[in-house]
Design a protein around this motif. Structure first.
Motif, short mmCIF file in Angstrom:
data_model
loop_
_atom_site.label_atom_id
_atom_site.label_comp_id
_atom_site.label_asym_id
_atom_site.label_seq_id
_atom_site.Cartn_x
_atom_site.Cartn_y
_atom_site.Cartn_z
N PRO A 1 76.06 2.21 11.17
CA PRO A 1 77.05 1.80 10.19
C PRO A 1 78.20 0.95 10.76
O PRO A 1 78.66 0.01 10.12
N THR A 2 78.63 1.25 11.98
CA THR A 2 79.70 0.46 12.60
C THR A 2 79.23 -0.96 12.88
O THR A 2 79.95 -1.93 12.62
N ALA A 3 78.02 -1.10 13.39
CA ALA A 3 77.47 -2.43 13.66
C ALA A 3 77.28 -3.21 12.35
O ALA A 3 77.54 -4.41 12.29
N VAL B 1 70.12 -3.47 0.28
CA VAL B 1 70.77 -2.63 1.27
C VAL B 1 70.87 -1.21 0.72
O VAL B 1 71.20 -1.01 -0.45
N ALA B 2 70.60 -0.25 1.57
CA ALA B 2 70.82 1.17 1.24
C ALA B 2 71.80 1.70 2.26
O ALA B 2 71.49 1.80 3.44
N ASP B 3 73.01 1.99 1.81
CA ASP B 3 74.03 2.50 2.73
C ASP B 3 74.59 3.84 2.27
O ASP B 3 75.64 4.26 2.70
N ASN B 4 73.85 4.50 1.39
CA ASN B 4 74.30 5.80 0.90
C ASN B 4 73.89 6.95 1.82
O ASN B 4 74.30 8.08 1.60
N LEU B 5 73.11 6.66 2.83
CA LEU B 5 72.70 7.69 3.77
C LEU B 5 73.69 7.69 4.93
O LEU B 5 74.05 6.65 5.45
N SER B 6 74.13 8.84 5.35
CA SER B 6 75.25 8.94 6.28
C SER B 6 74.98 8.41 7.68
O SER B 6 75.90 7.99 8.37
N ASP B 7 73.74 8.40 8.11
CA ASP B 7 73.47 8.10 9.51
C ASP B 7 73.14 6.65 9.80
O ASP B 7 73.14 6.24 10.96
N ARG C 1 79.02 -2.89 9.52
CA ARG C 1 80.34 -3.33 9.03
C ARG C 1 80.83 -4.53 9.82
O ARG C 1 81.40 -5.47 9.25
N ALA C 2 80.61 -4.54 11.12
CA ALA C 2 81.02 -5.69 11.94
C ALA C 2 80.24 -6.93 11.54
O ALA C 2 80.81 -8.03 11.44
N PHE C 3 78.95 -6.79 11.29
CA PHE C 3 78.12 -7.92 10.85
C PHE C 3 78.62 -8.47 9.51
O PHE C 3 78.82 -9.67 9.36
N VAL C 4 78.82 -7.58 8.55
CA VAL C 4 79.28 -8.01 7.22
C VAL C 4 80.64 -8.69 7.32
O VAL C 4 80.88 -9.73 6.71
N HIS C 5 81.53 -8.14 8.12
CA HIS C 5 82.85 -8.75 8.30
C HIS C 5 82.71 -10.16 8.90
O HIS C 5 83.36 -11.09 8.43
N THR C 6 81.87 -10.29 9.90
CA THR C 6 81.71 -11.58 10.55
C THR C 6 81.14 -12.63 9.61
O THR C 6 81.65 -13.75 9.53
#
Length: 62
Positions: free
Chosen positions: A49-51, A24-30, A53-58
């Motif tokens: 990013p919002t989607a 996973v690369a999540d260091n890019l803002s968009d 976070r929801a996936f990881v939480h689920t």
């Protein structure tokens, strides 16, 4: 898509030598980018990013 500045990290759920190898690369803002570490030149999935976070939480609560 230019991902030259992406900082890829391997999922903590990935197993050494196993079938599950996700980076996973999540260091890019968009966006959050996901790829198969066994095929780094292959396809990359891109998520809002919002989607993501929801996936990881689920998946972490199941």
């Amino acid at each position: 898509m230019d991902l030259s500045d992406a900082q890829w990290r391997t999922s903590t759920r990935s197993s050494n030598g196993g079938d599950t190898c996700v980076e996973v690369a999540d260091n890019l803002s968009d966006a959050v980018h996901v790829r198969d570490s066994k095929d780094r030149e292959g396809p990359i999935l891109t998520f809002d990013p919002t989607a993501w976070r929801a996936f990881v939480h689920t998946v972490s609560t199941h």
